[in-house]
Motif scaffolding. Sequence first.
Motif, PDB file in Angstrom:
ATOM      1  N   TYR A 122     -25.390 -43.835  -5.289  1.00 11.89           N
ATOM      2  CA  TYR A 122     -26.001 -42.691  -4.621  1.00 11.89           C
ATOM      3  C   TYR A 122     -27.319 -42.311  -5.286  1.00 11.89           C
ATOM      4  O   TYR A 122     -27.426 -42.287  -6.523  1.00 11.89           O
ATOM      5  CB  TYR A 122     -25.077 -41.478  -4.678  1.00 11.89           C
ATOM      6  N   ALA A 123     -28.306 -41.971  -4.473  1.00  8.08           N
ATOM      7  CA  ALA A 123     -29.538 -41.370  -4.968  1.00  8.08           C
ATOM      8  C   ALA A 123     -29.290 -39.883  -5.225  1.00  8.08           C
ATOM      9  O   ALA A 123     -28.287 -39.316  -4.751  1.00  8.08           O
ATOM     10  CB  ALA A 123     -30.656 -41.553  -3.947  1.00  8.08           C
ATOM     11  N   PRO A 124     -30.151 -39.202  -5.984  1.00  9.48           N
ATOM     12  CA  PRO A 124     -29.982 -37.767  -6.202  1.00  9.48           C
ATOM     13  C   PRO A 124     -29.851 -37.012  -4.884  1.00  9.48           C
ATOM     14  O   PRO A 124     -30.604 -37.251  -3.931  1.00  9.48           O
ATOM     15  CB  PRO A 124     -31.261 -37.368  -6.940  1.00  9.48           C
ATOM     16  N   GLY A 125     -28.855 -36.131  -4.808  1.00 12.39           N
ATOM     17  CA  GLY A 125     -28.611 -35.327  -3.620  1.00 12.39           C
ATOM     18  C   GLY A 125     -27.700 -35.976  -2.600  1.00 12.39           C
ATOM     19  O   GLY A 125     -27.302 -35.336  -1.629  1.00 12.39           O
ATOM     20  N   GLU A 126     -27.329 -37.248  -2.794  1.00 13.58           N
ATOM     21  CA  GLU A 126     -26.546 -37.971  -1.788  1.00 13.58           C
ATOM     22  C   GLU A 126     -25.026 -37.928  -1.959  1.00 13.58           C
ATOM     23  O   GLU A 126     -24.306 -38.110  -0.975  1.00 13.58           O
ATOM     24  CB  GLU A 126     -26.982 -39.434  -1.749  1.00 13.58           C
ATOM     25  N   PRO A 127     -24.465 -37.759  -3.166  1.00  7.53           N
ATOM     26  CA  PRO A 127     -23.005 -37.831  -3.309  1.00  7.53           C
ATOM     27  C   PRO A 127     -22.282 -36.881  -2.358  1.00  7.53           C
ATOM     28  O   PRO A 127     -22.713 -35.747  -2.137  1.00  7.53           O
ATOM     29  CB  PRO A 127     -22.776 -37.439  -4.771  1.00  7.53           C
ATOM     30  N   LYS A 128     -21.165 -37.372  -1.795  1.00 11.17           N
ATOM     31  CA  LYS A 128     -20.428 -36.618  -0.779  1.00 11.17           C
ATOM     32  C   LYS A 128     -18.946 -36.615  -1.105  1.00 11.17           C
ATOM     33  O   LYS A 128     -18.443 -37.488  -1.819  1.00 11.17           O
ATOM     34  CB  LYS A 128     -20.655 -37.239   0.611  1.00 11.17           C
ATOM     35  N   GLY A 129     -18.229 -35.647  -0.542  1.00 11.13           N
ATOM     36  CA  GLY A 129     -16.791 -35.556  -0.711  1.00 11.13           C
ATOM     37  C   GLY A 129     -16.113 -35.272   0.614  1.00 11.13           C
ATOM     38  O   GLY A 129     -16.560 -35.727   1.663  1.00 11.13           O
ATOM     39  N   THR A 130     -15.035 -34.497   0.570  1.00 14.23           N
ATOM     40  CA  THR A 130     -14.332 -34.090   1.780  1.00 14.23           C
ATOM     41  C   THR A 130     -14.286 -32.567   1.840  1.00 14.23           C
ATOM     42  O   THR A 130     -14.207 -31.904   0.806  1.00 14.23           O
ATOM     43  CB  THR A 130     -12.887 -34.620   1.801  1.00 14.23           C
ATOM     44  N   GLU A 165     -11.785 -32.398  -2.007  1.00  8.03           N
ATOM     45  CA  GLU A 165     -12.263 -33.340  -3.014  1.00  8.03           C
ATOM     46  C   GLU A 165     -13.785 -33.406  -2.921  1.00  8.03           C
ATOM     47  O   GLU A 165     -14.326 -33.724  -1.853  1.00  8.03           O
ATOM     48  CB  GLU A 165     -11.677 -34.734  -2.783  1.00  8.03           C
ATOM     49  N   THR A 166     -14.463 -33.108  -4.013  1.00 11.08           N
ATOM     50  CA  THR A 166     -15.927 -33.084  -4.007  1.00 11.08           C
ATOM     51  C   THR A 166     -16.477 -33.625  -5.322  1.00 11.08           C
ATOM     52  O   THR A 166     -15.852 -33.477  -6.374  1.00 11.08           O
ATOM     53  CB  THR A 166     -16.460 -31.651  -3.814  1.00 11.08           C
ATOM     54  N   PRO A 167     -17.663 -34.235  -5.298  1.00 12.09           N
ATOM     55  CA  PRO A 167     -18.315 -34.571  -6.559  1.00 12.09           C
ATOM     56  C   PRO A 167     -18.825 -33.301  -7.217  1.00 12.09           C
ATOM     57  O   PRO A 167     -19.215 -32.347  -6.532  1.00 12.09           O
ATOM     58  CB  PRO A 167     -19.478 -35.474  -6.122  1.00 12.09           C
ATOM     59  N   PRO A 168     -18.836 -33.237  -8.548  1.00 10.43           N
ATOM     60  CA  PRO A 168     -19.355 -32.043  -9.224  1.00 10.43           C
ATOM     61  C   PRO A 168     -20.839 -31.856  -8.932  1.00 10.43           C
ATOM     62  O   PRO A 168     -21.558 -32.817  -8.615  1.00 10.43           O
ATOM     63  CB  PRO A 168     -19.100 -32.329 -10.706  1.00 10.43           C
ATOM     64  N   GLU A 169     -21.310 -30.620  -9.059  1.00 15.64           N
ATOM     65  CA  GLU A 169     -22.699 -30.315  -8.708  1.00 15.64           C
ATOM     66  C   GLU A 169     -23.694 -31.136  -9.524  1.00 15.64           C
ATOM     67  O   GLU A 169     -24.722 -31.569  -9.008  1.00 15.64           O
ATOM     68  CB  GLU A 169     -22.965 -28.820  -8.895  1.00 15.64           C
ATOM     69  N   TRP A 170     -23.399 -31.379 -10.805  1.00 15.48           N
ATOM     70  CA  TRP A 170     -24.345 -32.136 -11.621  1.00 15.48           C
ATOM     71  C   TRP A 170     -24.487 -33.568 -11.122  1.00 15.48           C
ATOM     72  O   TRP A 170     -25.563 -34.160 -11.196  1.00 15.48           O
ATOM     73  CB  TRP A 170     -23.926 -32.122 -13.092  1.00 15.48           C
ATOM     74  N   LEU A 171     -23.376 -34.140 -10.570  1.00 19.60           N
ATOM     75  CA  LEU A 171     -23.447 -35.496 -10.046  1.00 19.60           C
ATOM     76  C   LEU A 171     -24.216 -35.533  -8.733  1.00 19.60           C
ATOM     77  O   LEU A 171     -24.936 -36.500  -8.445  1.00 19.60           O
ATOM     78  CB  LEU A 171     -22.038 -36.053  -9.859  1.00 19.60           C
ATOM     79  N   ARG A 223     -26.709 -33.628  -8.072  1.00 19.46           N
ATOM     80  CA  ARG A 223     -28.124 -33.545  -8.458  1.00 19.46           C
ATOM     81  C   ARG A 223     -28.656 -34.875  -8.988  1.00 19.46           C
ATOM     82  O   ARG A 223     -29.776 -35.276  -8.692  1.00 19.46           O
ATOM     83  CB  ARG A 223     -28.324 -32.450  -9.507  1.00 19.46           C
ATOM     84  N   SER A 224     -27.834 -35.572  -9.766  1.00 21.14           N
ATOM     85  CA  SER A 224     -28.333 -36.780 -10.435  1.00 21.14           C
ATOM     86  C   SER A 224     -28.130 -38.043  -9.627  1.00 21.14           C
ATOM     87  O   SER A 224     -28.877 -39.021  -9.776  1.00 21.14           O
ATOM     88  CB  SER A 224     -27.630 -36.941 -11.789  1.00 21.14           C
TER      89      SER A 224
END
Length: 328
Positions: free
Chosen positions: A70-78, A127-133, A135-136
């Motif tokens: 994932y590029a910054p801002g792209e990680p996704k969850g449910t 289920e979600t990626p943490p905010e820091w992930l 961002r990075s």
Amino acid sequence: MPAITVADWTALPRVTAATAQTEDRAVVSITTAPQGYEGEGFPVRRAFAGVDPARLDPFIHLDQMGEVEYAPGEPKGTPWHPHRGFETVTYMIDGVMDHQDSHGGGGSITDGDTQWMTAGSGLLHIETPPEWLVRSGGLFHGLQLWVNLPRADKWKPPAYQDIRGSDVGLASSPDGGALLRVIAGEVDGVTGPGSTHTPMAMVHATLAPGAELVVPWRTDFNALVYVMGGDGYVGHDRRPIHTGQLAVLGHGESITVGASSGQESRHASLDVVVLGGLPIREPIAWAGPFVMNTKAEVMQAFEDFQKGRLGTIPTQKIPHGDVSGEIR
């Protein structure tokens, strides 16, 4: 894949070498998982698509989540969603996933950790990626397995097991060319930490190029081998298998998996998950996030969800539109 490992595989307990009298499990079918998207848009491979459900029992569904950079801002969850009647097993290989439920449970899993959630009588979950992930950005890769519950256990209270990667049972092949991580069940005396309602085994195995692994397997269990990454073969007849493919095996006392001598640049080794369990052999009615025994029970689950009986999320609206599905 940074799942738990050790510097010297040969120092681990060895699984028993096969003998000429051992009945190895023959390949019944090999299928290729179609690709799609789940949750808020993360890519998945549907490992069980097109497979006879009777061959999968007690398992219902398996998604390989990623592997994606994932590029910054792209990680996704449910988003928030309900479950009833089964267990979800989320195994995180790369990246981090936070989870939370309407009963106050939650935590983070990363790099070989497993979150084992028994939905039982029902709950809401996210289920979600943490905010820091987010961002990075970064690498995201994992598995989610759905394990059916017997009729007698479908109404048990929800429960969690947070299994750290450092807690899994470790073993190697007789020649030290393969590493086994036993997440649940028992393989040749090596026991995994996962507590299961249905007798089963779940193993993540890594095979070095050219290595072969013969795993002793309970004869009353079914047997599935899914390739998370790499190229190799399965069975004594060396049926070729590669990333995103599932092998369904027949009756026998052992499972043979081998890694090709040459691997593609993205995968230095062959990584597979080996699954087996005692079939429940009960009727299944499945729609969206509910796995029950009858259509009436599924319809009751939808009604209970809509009326808030599966729990509520404080100060946050629950997205009712994400739970539709055909009853199977």
